[in-house]
Design a protein around this motif. Structure first.
Motif, PDB file in Angstrom:
ATOM      1  N   SER A  93      45.396  52.292   2.959  1.00  0.00           N
ATOM      2  CA  SER A  93      44.129  51.689   3.347  1.00  0.00           C
ATOM      3  C   SER A  93      44.298  50.226   3.686  1.00  0.00           C
ATOM      4  O   SER A  93      43.599  49.390   3.183  1.00  0.00           O
ATOM      5  CB  SER A  93      43.114  51.836   2.227  1.00  0.00           C
ATOM      6  OG  SER A  93      43.501  51.023   1.160  1.00  0.00           O
ATOM      7  N   GLY A  94      45.194  49.943   4.516  1.00  0.00           N
ATOM      8  CA  GLY A  94      45.397  48.560   4.927  1.00  0.00           C
ATOM      9  C   GLY A  94      44.196  48.055   5.681  1.00  0.00           C
ATOM     10  O   GLY A  94      43.373  48.836   6.150  1.00  0.00           O
ATOM     11  N   GLY A 101      49.710  54.862  16.227  1.00  0.00           N
ATOM     12  CA  GLY A 101      50.322  56.024  15.607  1.00  0.00           C
ATOM     13  C   GLY A 101      51.745  55.769  15.171  1.00  0.00           C
ATOM     14  O   GLY A 101      52.518  56.697  14.987  1.00  0.00           O
ATOM     15  N   VAL A 104      54.108  54.249   9.894  1.00  0.00           N
ATOM     16  CA  VAL A 104      54.044  53.052   9.061  1.00  0.00           C
ATOM     17  C   VAL A 104      54.930  53.173   7.829  1.00  0.00           C
ATOM     18  O   VAL A 104      55.474  52.198   7.349  1.00  0.00           O
ATOM     19  CB  VAL A 104      52.598  52.726   8.650  1.00  0.00           C
ATOM     20  CG1 VAL A 104      51.845  52.205   9.830  1.00  0.00           C
ATOM     21  CG2 VAL A 104      51.926  53.924   8.043  1.00  0.00           C
TER      22      VAL A 104
ATOM     23  N   ARG B 151      39.986  57.991   6.371  1.00  0.00           N
ATOM     24  CA  ARG B 151      40.641  56.688   6.378  1.00  0.00           C
ATOM     25  C   ARG B 151      41.681  56.573   7.482  1.00  0.00           C
ATOM     26  O   ARG B 151      42.490  55.645   7.489  1.00  0.00           O
ATOM     27  CB  ARG B 151      41.307  56.435   5.029  1.00  0.00           C
ATOM     28  CG  ARG B 151      40.285  56.219   3.944  1.00  0.00           C
ATOM     29  CD  ARG B 151      40.906  55.673   2.713  1.00  0.00           C
ATOM     30  NE  ARG B 151      39.924  55.625   1.640  1.00  0.00           N
ATOM     31  CZ  ARG B 151      40.241  55.453   0.368  1.00  0.00           C
ATOM     32  NH1 ARG B 151      41.501  55.290   0.021  1.00  0.00           N
ATOM     33  NH2 ARG B 151      39.309  55.409  -0.549  1.00  0.00           N
ATOM     34  N   LEU B 153      44.242  58.605   8.183  1.00  0.00           N
ATOM     35  CA  LEU B 153      45.614  58.968   7.836  1.00  0.00           C
ATOM     36  C   LEU B 153      45.903  60.387   8.300  1.00  0.00           C
ATOM     37  O   LEU B 153      45.106  61.293   8.072  1.00  0.00           O
ATOM     38  CB  LEU B 153      45.811  58.902   6.329  1.00  0.00           C
ATOM     39  CG  LEU B 153      45.945  57.529   5.702  1.00  0.00           C
ATOM     40  CD1 LEU B 153      45.921  57.658   4.196  1.00  0.00           C
ATOM     41  CD2 LEU B 153      47.238  56.880   6.159  1.00  0.00           C
ATOM     42  N   GLN B 229      49.357  56.466  10.354  1.00  0.00           N
ATOM     43  CA  GLN B 229      48.027  55.901  10.513  1.00  0.00           C
ATOM     44  C   GLN B 229      47.604  56.185  11.945  1.00  0.00           C
ATOM     45  O   GLN B 229      48.131  55.590  12.865  1.00  0.00           O
ATOM     46  CB  GLN B 229      48.086  54.391  10.250  1.00  0.00           C
ATOM     47  CG  GLN B 229      46.741  53.727  10.188  1.00  0.00           C
ATOM     48  CD  GLN B 229      46.034  53.989   8.872  1.00  0.00           C
ATOM     49  OE1 GLN B 229      46.639  53.863   7.820  1.00  0.00           O
ATOM     50  NE2 GLN B 229      44.774  54.354   8.926  1.00  0.00           N
ATOM     51  N   VAL B 230      46.677  57.119  12.138  1.00  0.00           N
ATOM     52  CA  VAL B 230      46.291  57.442  13.507  1.00  0.00           C
ATOM     53  C   VAL B 230      44.980  56.778  13.901  1.00  0.00           C
ATOM     54  O   VAL B 230      44.801  56.349  15.017  1.00  0.00           O
ATOM     55  CB  VAL B 230      46.191  58.965  13.745  1.00  0.00           C
ATOM     56  CG1 VAL B 230      47.562  59.580  13.737  1.00  0.00           C
ATOM     57  CG2 VAL B 230      45.302  59.614  12.716  1.00  0.00           C
ATOM     58  N   GLY B 231      44.068  56.702  12.973  1.00  0.00           N
ATOM     59  CA  GLY B 231      42.788  56.094  13.313  1.00  0.00           C
ATOM     60  C   GLY B 231      42.735  54.684  12.750  1.00  0.00           C
ATOM     61  O   GLY B 231      43.713  54.179  12.214  1.00  0.00           O
ATOM     62  N   LYS B 232      41.582  54.093  12.871  1.00  0.00           N
ATOM     63  CA  LYS B 232      41.420  52.753  12.349  1.00  0.00           C
ATOM     64  C   LYS B 232      41.171  52.843  10.850  1.00  0.00           C
ATOM     65  O   LYS B 232      40.248  53.515  10.400  1.00  0.00           O
ATOM     66  CB  LYS B 232      40.246  52.073  13.047  1.00  0.00           C
ATOM     67  CG  LYS B 232      40.151  50.603  12.721  1.00  0.00           C
ATOM     68  CD  LYS B 232      39.396  49.860  13.814  1.00  0.00           C
ATOM     69  CE  LYS B 232      39.182  48.404  13.443  1.00  0.00           C
ATOM     70  NZ  LYS B 232      40.412  47.671  13.190  1.00  0.00           N
ATOM     71  N   ALA B 233      42.031  52.194  10.110  1.00  0.00           N
ATOM     72  CA  ALA B 233      41.832  52.176   8.664  1.00  0.00           C
ATOM     73  C   ALA B 233      40.897  51.048   8.322  1.00  0.00           C
ATOM     74  O   ALA B 233      40.945  49.995   8.931  1.00  0.00           O
ATOM     75  CB  ALA B 233      43.168  51.979   7.968  1.00  0.00           C
ATOM     76  N   GLN B 234      40.010  51.291   7.365  1.00  0.00           N
ATOM     77  CA  GLN B 234      39.108  50.206   6.975  1.00  0.00           C
ATOM     78  C   GLN B 234      39.213  50.001   5.481  1.00  0.00           C
ATOM     79  O   GLN B 234      39.652  50.884   4.761  1.00  0.00           O
ATOM     80  CB  GLN B 234      37.657  50.543   7.311  1.00  0.00           C
ATOM     81  CG  GLN B 234      37.507  51.456   8.462  1.00  0.00           C
ATOM     82  CD  GLN B 234      36.627  52.641   8.145  1.00  0.00           C
ATOM     83  OE1 GLN B 234      36.360  52.988   7.004  1.00  0.00           O
ATOM     84  NE2 GLN B 234      36.185  53.280   9.210  1.00  0.00           N
ATOM     85  N   ILE B 235      38.742  48.848   5.061  1.00  0.00           N
ATOM     86  CA  ILE B 235      38.646  48.618   3.621  1.00  0.00           C
ATOM     87  C   ILE B 235      37.622  49.621   3.106  1.00  0.00           C
ATOM     88  O   ILE B 235      36.537  49.726   3.664  1.00  0.00           O
ATOM     89  CB  ILE B 235      38.178  47.182   3.318  1.00  0.00           C
ATOM     90  CG1 ILE B 235      39.186  46.197   3.885  1.00  0.00           C
ATOM     91  CG2 ILE B 235      37.991  46.972   1.828  1.00  0.00           C
ATOM     92  CD1 ILE B 235      38.756  44.761   3.772  1.00  0.00           C
TER      93      ILE B 235
END
Lengths: 114, 675
Positions: A93-94, A101, A104, B151, B153, B229-235
């Motif tokens: 959750s960065g 893609g 990471v 998230r 992922l 990480q494929v989509g936008k990760a948010q807090i």
């Protein structure tokens, strides 16, 4: 952003400080629980808040938050300015994501190898 | 819950051949770190059919249940959550014991199901990594896959399975459609030849930190190429809420507001239901009274049974509401935040914030709180938590407060009608026990349980919507326990009290009363009432009561209150029933509206003064707030601390403190009222 990496215990830092864990004083009985919760050398750590009445802090380690006391926080030696977005993202959750893609986790592994 | 879906469990498992290991039902151990949804998954797989497994050697109940939707029976064992196999806390040690095959004649479970949190994979893989080193048939359940997707992922299960060398199944416990592949995988690993110690980890000489760091390095290597990480990760929104809920200035007042609201709600929210039950019991009593002639049988049924048990059952709605509120707070994740905020004050008395969670649950019942203390790794802190739990005002004290507050505290509103005086007194009663516990904890920590402060490291799980099913389960279990006690222990104690208060009912008493001057001139009603009162005075209970009265006079009680309280030592809620019986017997039998509240209000001393005034009511409530009137708690305490000495000390100590507390409150309140 900090230019020079500085090593310091995780105490008396402003909220929002991001760093990476450099070492842990593992003789303390609390250290084991900290490690199980992901506080290991190389992990990205962010100070997210102080308890209302003081004494305890909360920190974010990738996908989860933990609460710990000042005394336990003092066991954690951190390196300021070595926050790595990839490390944070690898844990789930960065704060950012470039959407390309990219793998990471592999870059996180590179950080550890370094 | 599972409905006929396109991929029904039956069809999925149809290709499985029956499994039997040496003719016995195979067992699969379910392990996982706390907050990975382990128990939800257990419930989803077994359909809530759980019972306590036979593990005589362990201190924690291990739940067991057959997995639904398989052609043959496979039992799933729900083991206590743990972060690693290097256990510290007593409940975590149980998990390790069971996995190692200790504590059961059949040895270790045949396979292991490890739950990991897909949204927090790196950390929760730590336990899975250790479990895989055991080299036993293992399946990894990638739970909360939906959260991980939200998230941004992407997790490649097949690739992860390949690198781990065991089946990996993505699931979302609340969604039954995701479960059939997991069931199939479990059945499949059991069928496969047991790979005895397939990869024994090389013996290494390394420190724990090095080992942990190595493990995380290996996990990162395993996860590389698996997680993207494929989509936008948010807090997570959960963290942004925390900035407010645990805010430096607003956090603490907010916590007090939450707790205070619960107590106000208990009074207001449950009232209609309580009134309904009360009216029902009254109607039943009247119905029976109208159909039976006066005599022991009518008295037994009306005073002993309906009056006693009905008086206790009335409080069921409030108890259910309290359990629901605490379960909801715990389930949504707020209690962990409360522990974080309260660490500093708890520390002053030698505890850490984490003890707040068992201690708050002690406000519902001390027994689960004492059992819950097993998750505390620090021994001194665990001891102290267990000793302090009975001081927290449990739900069985609630009936006493409700009864006396409703009867004797004026129903006034303050601050423009927002805060009721009755609610305020209730809140104060809840504080009494906690306030008494503070100096006591300080004292114990400096004398008997000396030692370094316990460390405080606590996970703050992400907030989630409270799961109604989980709350429902807790509330129903509490209600069932409460009603069971009302139906057994309370009935028995009540019947004994009734018999002692009813007999001998000799004609000598009647003759003596009739011979009193002026008796014949009174109305029928007054004559009947005086006769009932005289019967009670002369009963066995009355005789013992008069003997103990000098002991309870200093705290403002008469012998009737004293006897009711004495009868409540096995279980404190008994007092409602015994008071109903004692004060009901003393009152006129033919008057229909003698609810306990009215009976207490109209009770008098022999000289005609009101028996219970506000100071007496407060004295009774404080006594019940502080006294150790619960045999279950003392038994569980003795079992958990493995010594009968602690419950004995606790019982004597709490009774003494309760008596002193009542004395102070009675005298202070009386002095203030007369000033």
């Amino acid at each position: 952003m900090h230019r020079k990496p500085a090593t310091t215990p995780l105490v008396d830092l402003p909220i929002g400080t991001r760093a990476s864990v450099r070492a842990l004083r593992e003789t303390d009985p609390a250290a084991r629980r900290l490690m199980e919760l992901g506080v290991v050398p190389g992990a990205a750590i962010e100070l997210t808040g102080y308890a209302p009445l003081g004494g305890a802090i909360r920190v974010r380690l990738g996908g989860h938050q933990i609460a710990l006391r000042r005394e336990e926080a003092a066991l954690i030696e951190i390196r300021l300015g070595s926050w790595n977005e990839d490390v944070a993202d690898a844990a789930g959750s960065g704060p950012t994501g470039d959407g390309t893609g990219a793998t990471v986790a592999s870059s996180a592994a590179r950080v550890f190898a370094a | 819950m599972a409905r006929a879906q396109p991929s029904s469990p039956a069809r999925d498992s149809a290709r499985l051949v029956p499994i039997s290991i040496a003719g016995r039902v195979p067992r699969v151990a379910l392990v996982g770190a706390p907050n990975t949804g382990k128990t939800s998954l257990f419930n989803a797989l077994t359909g809530f059919r759980r019972h306590v497994a036979n593990y005589p050697g362990v201190t924690v109940d291990v739940a067991e249940g057959p997995i639904r939707g398989l052609p043959t029976r496979i039992d799933l064992l729900d083991l206590p959550g743990c972060y690693s196999l290097d256990a510290v806390a007593p409940d975590e040690r149980v998990t390790v014991q069971v996995l190692q095959g200790a504590a059961h004649q059949r040895g270790a479970p045949e396979a292991i199901l490890v739950v990991v949190d897909a949204a927090d994979l790196r950390r929760t893989m730590f336990l899975a990594h250790q479990v895989l080193e055991l080299g036993r048939p293992t399946v990894v359940a990638l739970n909360m896959i939906d959260v991980a997707r939200r998230r941004g992922l992407a997790i490649d299960c097949d690739a992860l399975a390949k690198s781990l060398g065991c089946p990996v199944v993505a699931v979302c416990a609340p969604n039954p459609d995701t479960l059939p592949p997991l069931r199939a995988a479990i059945a499949a690993v059991l069928q496969a030849a047991p790979r005895e110690n397939a990869k024994q980890p090389p013996a290494r000489k390394e420190s724990y930190a090095d080992a942990a760091a190595r493990r995380f390095r290996e996990i990162d290597a395993l996860l590389s190429g698996v997680m993207r990480q494929v989509g936008k990760a948010q807090i997570p929104w959960s963290e942004r809420i925390d900035d407010w809920l645990t805010h430096r200035w607003f956090g603490f007042p907010l916590l007090l507001l939450v707790l205070f609201t619960i107590f106000q709600l208990l009074f207001v929210g449950a009232q209609p239901l309580t009134d309904g039950i009360d009216a029902g019991a009254q109607a039943l009593s009247n119905f029976v009274a109208a159909r039976l002639s006066d005599g022991p049988l009518r008295s037994l049924i009306c005073d002993g049974l309906i009056g006693g048990v009905g008086g206790v059952v009335v409080f069921l709605p409030q108890i259910m509401l309290l359990f629901a509120a605490i379960a909801a707070l715990e389930d949504c994740g707020y209690l962990a935040r409360a522990a974080f905020m309260l660490d500093r004050p708890m520390r002053l008395i030698g505890l850490s914030g984490r003890t707040f969670i068992p201690l708050l649950s002690a406000f519902a019942c001390a027994v689960p709180a004492i059992l819950g203390a097993r998750s505390i790794p620090h021994r001194g802190e665990r001891f102290l938590t267990i000793l302090l739990a009975p001081f927290m005002s449990c739900s069985a004290r609630l009936p006493v407060y409700v009864l006396f507050i409703a009867a004797f505290v004026p129903d006034q509103r303050l601050l423009g009608g927002v805060v009721g005086v009755q609610g305020l007194v209730m809140f104060a009663m809840y504080l009494v026990g906690a306030m008494a516990a503070i100096p006591l904890a300080w004292l114990i920590r400096r004398t008997v349980l000396r030692g370094a402060a316990a460390p405080f490291v606590l996970e703050l799980p992400s907030y989630q919507r409270p799961r109604l099913r989980a709350i429902y389960e807790r509330v129903i279990a509490a209600a069932r326990e409460f009603l069971w006690r009302a139906g057994t222990l309370i009935v028995i104690v009540n019947l004994i009290v009734w018999a002692l208060a009813y007999f001998p009912r000799s004609t000598a008493t009647a003759q003596r009363i009739a011979a009193e001057p002026g008796f014949a001139a009174e109305s029928d009603e007054v004559r009947a009432a005086r006769l009932q009162a005289a019967y009670l005075e002369d009963s066995y209970l009355g005789r013992v009561g008069h003997w103990i009265e000098p002991a309870v006079r200093p705290i403002g009680w008469d012998w009737r209150i004293g006897m009711a309280a004495a009868a409540a030592f096995p279980a404190r809620e008994v007092v409602i029933g015994t008071m109903g019986t004692i004060f009901g017997l003393g009152a006129d039998q033919d008057e229909s509206s003698t609810s306990l509240r009215d009976a207490l209000r109209s009770a008098t001393w022999p000289d005609g003064r009101r028996l219970i005034t506000l100071p007496t009511a407060l004295s009774i409530m404080v006594f019940f707030a502080l006294c150790a009137q619960c045999s279950s708690t003392l038994v569980v305490m003795g079992r958990e601390l493995r010594s009968w000495r602690w419950p004995v000390i606790s019982f004597i100590g709490m009774t003494t403190i309760a008596y002193l507390g009542s004395w102070v409150v009675f005298n202070v309140a009386a002095a203030l009222l007369h000033a």
